[in-house]
Design a protein around this motif. Structure first.
Motif: not given
Length: 168
Positions: A93-97, A153-159
């Motif tokens: 839910g935090q990825l999109f407004g 873990a590696f992808q979430a650092r960016r997002a």
């Protein structure tokens, strides 16, 4: 025996559905959803590894150790699922407004991924469990969860920024 197994299964299932309430509360108050998901992944992986060790202990003729590892593995999986289930959706839910047209598609893809995983996972871990031994099935599931943990873990650092919820 059968009645004890059904009792444990019912208890396990009820706690697997209850613990996300506690996991969501912990993430909202102290951990943040990203750390909660990471801890949940670790809990699920370690739980599977403990269940594998339980199976191997039972085959090795150590029933007391097997039951101890089994119960600790189940409790670890319950704790991991509690942290993972509710917070994975919160992170998405935090990825999109709120009015972002991609939000609905994101949740559809998320739930499709869950259902596809639920469809195919028994073919990997379940087949290994039935044909080779349940310890190997749980071991395979644990390694699968570790791979998922590393990817997240590696992808979430960016997002997702590292945000720890602050108590009000």
């Amino acid at each position: 025996d059968r009645s004890r197994a059904l009792f444990l299964f019912g208890l396990f299932t009820s706690f697997m559905w209850f613990m996300p309430l506690l996991g969501g509360w912990l993430a909202d108050k102290w951990l943040g959803p990203r750390l909660a998901v990471l801890l949940g992944c670790i809990g699920l992986a370690v739980g599977n590894f403990l269940l594998a060790a339980s199976s191997f202990s039972a085959k090795g003729g150590r029933p007391e150790a097997a039951m101890g590892l089994f119960l600790i593995g189940i409790l670890t999986m319950i704790a991991g699922a509690g942290m993972f289930k509710s917070n994975a959706s919160a992170l998405l839910g935090q990825l999109f407004g709120p009015n972002d047209p991609r939000r609905e598609v994101g949740f559809i893809l998320f739930y499709m991924g869950i259902n596809i995983g639920a469809l195919f996972a028994p073919f990997g871990a379940g087949t290994a469990g039935e044909r080779i031994g349940w310890g190997w099935g749980f071991l395979l599931a644990g390694f699968g969860m570790l791979i998922g943990f590393l990817v997240f873990a590696f992808q979430a650092r960016r997002a997702f920024p590292v945000a720890i919820a602050k108590p009000e």
